[in-house]
Scaffold this motif. Structure first.
Motif, short mmCIF file in Angstrom:
data_model
loop_
_atom_site.label_atom_id
_atom_site.label_comp_id
_atom_site.label_asym_id
_atom_site.label_seq_id
_atom_site.Cartn_x
_atom_site.Cartn_y
_atom_site.Cartn_z
N ALA A 156 38.88 -3.95 -4.23
CA ALA A 156 37.51 -4.28 -3.81
C ALA A 156 37.45 -5.69 -3.25
O ALA A 156 36.79 -5.93 -2.22
CB ALA A 156 36.56 -4.13 -5.00
N THR A 163 39.29 -5.79 0.16
CA THR A 163 38.65 -5.13 1.29
C THR A 163 37.26 -5.67 1.57
O THR A 163 36.57 -5.15 2.45
CB THR A 163 38.56 -3.61 1.05
N ALA A 164 36.82 -6.68 0.83
CA ALA A 164 35.54 -7.31 1.12
C ALA A 164 35.67 -8.13 2.40
O ALA A 164 36.72 -8.72 2.67
CB ALA A 164 35.11 -8.20 -0.04
N LEU A 175 29.54 4.38 4.90
CA LEU A 175 30.76 4.03 4.18
C LEU A 175 31.83 5.12 4.31
O LEU A 175 33.02 4.81 4.46
CB LEU A 175 30.42 3.79 2.71
N SER A 181 41.00 2.27 2.59
CA SER A 181 41.76 1.13 3.10
C SER A 181 43.17 1.05 2.55
O SER A 181 44.13 0.93 3.30
CB SER A 181 41.02 -0.18 2.78
N MET A 190 34.75 0.72 -2.70
CA MET A 190 33.58 0.50 -1.85
C MET A 190 32.41 -0.06 -2.65
O MET A 190 31.69 -0.95 -2.20
CB MET A 190 33.20 1.79 -1.13
N ALA A 208 33.21 -3.78 -3.35
CA ALA A 208 33.10 -4.61 -2.15
C ALA A 208 31.66 -4.72 -1.67
O ALA A 208 31.20 -5.81 -1.30
CB ALA A 208 33.99 -4.04 -1.05
N GLU A 209 30.93 -3.62 -1.67
CA GLU A 209 29.54 -3.64 -1.23
C GLU A 209 28.66 -4.41 -2.20
O GLU A 209 27.66 -5.01 -1.81
CB GLU A 209 29.03 -2.21 -1.07
N SER A 253 30.34 -6.98 1.74
CA SER A 253 30.36 -5.70 2.45
C SER A 253 31.80 -5.24 2.58
O SER A 253 32.74 -6.04 2.64
CB SER A 253 29.70 -5.82 3.83
N TYR A 254 31.95 -3.94 2.63
CA TYR A 254 33.26 -3.29 2.67
C TYR A 254 33.82 -3.36 4.08
O TYR A 254 33.16 -2.95 5.04
CB TYR A 254 33.10 -1.85 2.21
#
Length: 679
Positions: A131, A134-135, A278, A284, A379, A382-383, A387-388
């Protein structure tokens, strides 16, 4: 058990880390340890690297799953490294650094472990770590969360250069305990095995706690009206109704086995406003999208859409998915790229219902679903923080169609003859049915054991294999509702159905005058009516799948042979025998083959014979019950007793490609009973 204490400690650490899905996904990540051993040739001490080999799983890692390399040879590879454009050549060079026979095949991440100046290294794929990785502002988050203890490494495809990068970072930051690998996962190290494990867990726990404390409410957005979960019963009913057609669609290029889940994470994700955006971004972490494809197929209808509406839309979406995937391949493929591996989705998301995942076998399908749930967690994290932002499409393609990934696929063993096929066998907890189920599973099929008693069905399934191979269900074949429930269970467990064996039966050895109406009805309800109900329910699935299939009846030589004191049993077997012919004529246009098997009396291991039928038949023939099998054998041309395994062999042959053009046939498995010859 390994004799080297360093390797033993590594295996123990790997098993602990891999046992918790919060630490890494199945078969994801790798661990290593450096130590010494005596070279059996020179007698001198050599430095070695033990590292989890390609394709292994940390949670179940054993000594055979370790690759063993000489560190001096591995380090010397730095001097001959030809650069990023040719780094794939270094994977082949690893073979020349192996110690002795080397153990498992070295993975692409071997350089990460060997070149980093630490005795113990872990590389893991925790959801919380990915997370952060991938942010969109992952580098800043890494600094805020971990300070200088954990260093950000920008995305780089796994390989020799990534190993060099991490080694340089470790050297430049002597106080660091690990790194966040952009778009990928985490790496941690330590001077001892305990220290490496502690550092890995600290990174994971710190990332998890930070996300929980700082995540904004509703990371996936507000609930989307009409997309909330249906009730549990409604979800499963709709899933069972959609599954056959879905399996047919995703098997356009090659047959797939399916897995269904209505896990809360999936339902929550699909009920949110942001799920279409998403889902389109895709996964990822390379381990994720290699098993899930870059994006799922998402049904864009509310939860209460009818089955008919949903199926119509799924056909449209599947057609578009295949076009989009072909376009994705064409955008990035080069003349050197492997051929496209199929354009069908591996993940199908149904709002209000759940997720179907697919693969070449049940384990692959289940793991693909588990990986997409990992991706949902990623996701969400990160969200919740920003944001992802997964790695871009071109990089995903370079991983998915990597020559090294293709080589790994080519090393996989050849599939068994029935790999990818799903079988339902009735009366399969004992005797002939159990032998059939066992043989089909041994040949690669997924098997549903249907029997009157749920406990014995589940016990038989457990003996055959875990739930990725066989499940047990309760099914009284005289009950239409239970039959449909059994077929639905098969569809939800494995995605569909390919092969049905009507084996459930009983026998009452009575003369005409002794046979009551109740006897007659019981005999016909179980075998004639029961076979009809099972075949009808299964045929609906086979037709909707459009993949063909097999229905096999375990009839009897008594369907054509007139024996004494056997009116009800033999009459219902004749009924079953003609059902074979009728259904072969009716279902042929759908590619469904229908065949039968006519065994002689199977005494050994038979539930029917053990339940009193054997004693009565022995009395009819005037022989001791324990001699009945021998008696049957002596009246045959081959003088051989028929065993459950002989019937199972015939079932297997009927459903292989060798008899792809055979339908409406009855195969005698009676060692030669002249009176039962087919005419």
């Amino acid at each position: 058990m390994t004799t080297n204490p360093t390797a033993a400690a590594l295996i123990a650490r790997s098993n602990r880390l891999g046992a918790n899905p919060k630490n890494t996904n199945y078969a994801g990540g790798n661990t290593s340890a450096k130590g010494t051993e005596i070279d059996p040739v020179t007698g001198r001490t050599v430095e070695l690297l033990w590292v989890k080999g390609s394709g292994g799983d940390l949670g179940t890692l054993t000594e055979s799953g370790l690759a063993v390399l000489r560190l001096d040879r591995l380090r010397e590879m730095v001097d001959v490294y030809p650069g990023l454009a040719r780094e794939d050549e270094m994977v082949g060079a690893l073979d020349f650094a192996l110690h002795g026979r080397g153990g498992a095949v070295p993975s692409i991440d071997t350089a990460m472990h060997g070149l980093v100046d630490a005795a113990h290294v872990d590389h893991l794929h925790p959801d919380a770590g990915i997370a952060i990785a991938t942010a969109v502002d992952g580098e800043e988050l890494t600094d805020s969360i971990f300070g200088h203890k954990v260093i950000w490494v920008p995305w780089r495809r796994p390989g020799f250069q990534l190993g060099l990068d991490i080694a340089a970072i470790k050297e430049a930051h002597p106080g660091a305990i690990g790194a966040i690998l952009g778009g990928h996962g985490i790496t941690a190290w330590g001077d001892t095995s305990e220290e490496a494990e502690t550092n890995s867990l600290w990174i994971i726990e710190t990332a998890t706690a930070y996300i929980e404390e700082h995540s904004r409410p509703e990371p996936f957005g507000a609930p989307l009206e009409g997309f909330g979960p249906l009730s549990a019963a409604e979800r499963r009913a709709k899933a069972a109704a959609l599954a056959p057609t879905l399996r047919g669609l995703v098997s356009t290029d090659s047959a797939k086995v399916g897995h269904f889940t209505d896990a809360p994470e999936v339902l929550d994700f699909l009920a949110s406003a942001e799920h279409p955006r998403l889902a389109a971004l895709g996964t990822s972490c390379p381990d994720h999208f290699l098993r899930t494809k870059v994006t799922p197929l998402l049904l864009d209808l509310p939860a209460d859409a009818s089955v008919e509406e949903s199926l119509a839309r799924l056909h449209e979406l599947h057609e578009q998915y295949r076009l989009d995937y072909q376009a994705y391949y064409d955008r990035h493929a080069t003349p050197e790229s492997p051929a496209i591996r199929g354009a069908d989705p591996l993940i199908v998301l149904i709002p209000g219902v759940g997720m179907f995942s697919y693969g070449a076998n049940k384990q692959t399908a289940r793991v693909a679903g588990e990986f997409y749930i990992n991706a949902i967690h990623v996701m969400r994290g990160a969200e919740g923080l920003s944001s992802y932002a997964p790695i871009d499409e071109a990089e995903k393609f370079n991983i998915e169609y990597w020559a090294l990934e293709e080589a790994k696929l080519q090393r996989m063993p050849k599939p068994k003859p029935l790999a990818g096929r799903i079988a339902l066998v009735t009366g399969a907890a004992s005797g002939i049915g159990k032998a059939i189920a066992t043989r089909l599973a041994a040949e690669g099929a997924c098997v549903v054991i249907a029997d009157l008693d749920l406990a014995t069905a589940q016990e038989a399934a457990a003996v055959i294999g875990g739930t990725d191979v066989a499940i047990g269900v309760q099914a009284n074949v005289t009950d239409e509702t239970q039959v449909q429930a059994g077929v639905d269970a098969a569809v939800l467990a494995f995605g569909g159905l390919d092969l049905v064996v009507n084996n459930a039966g009983l026998s009452l050895s009575k003369s005409l005058l002794e046979t009551t109406v109740a006897d007659w009805d019981l005999q016909h309800n179980v075998m004639a009516k029961g076979s009809f109900l099972v075949s009808r329910a299964a045929a609906r699935v086979l037709i909707d799948q459009k993949l063909g299939g097999d229905i096999i009846y375990i009839s009897s030589k008594n369907s054509v042979f007139a024996g004494p004191n056997n009116i009800a049993y033999s009459a219902t077997k004749a009924d079953q025998a003609h059902q074979v012919r009728l259904l072969a004529a009716e279902l042929g246009e759908y590619g469904v083959k229908v065949n039968g098997i006519n065994p002689d009396g199977v005494v050994r291991g038979s539930g029917i014979f053990a339940g009193g039928w054997g004693a009565k038949r022995a009395a009819v023939y005037g022989v001791p019950e324990e001699e009945l099998g021998k008696y049957y054998a002596q009246r045959t041309l081959l003088k051989r007793e028929v065993l459950p395994e002989n019937v199972a062999n015939a079932v297997f042959v009927l459903c292989t490609s060798d008899l792809s053009h055979t339908t409406g046939l009855h195969i005698p498995v009676d060692a030669g009973v002249a009176a039962a010859f087919l005419r």
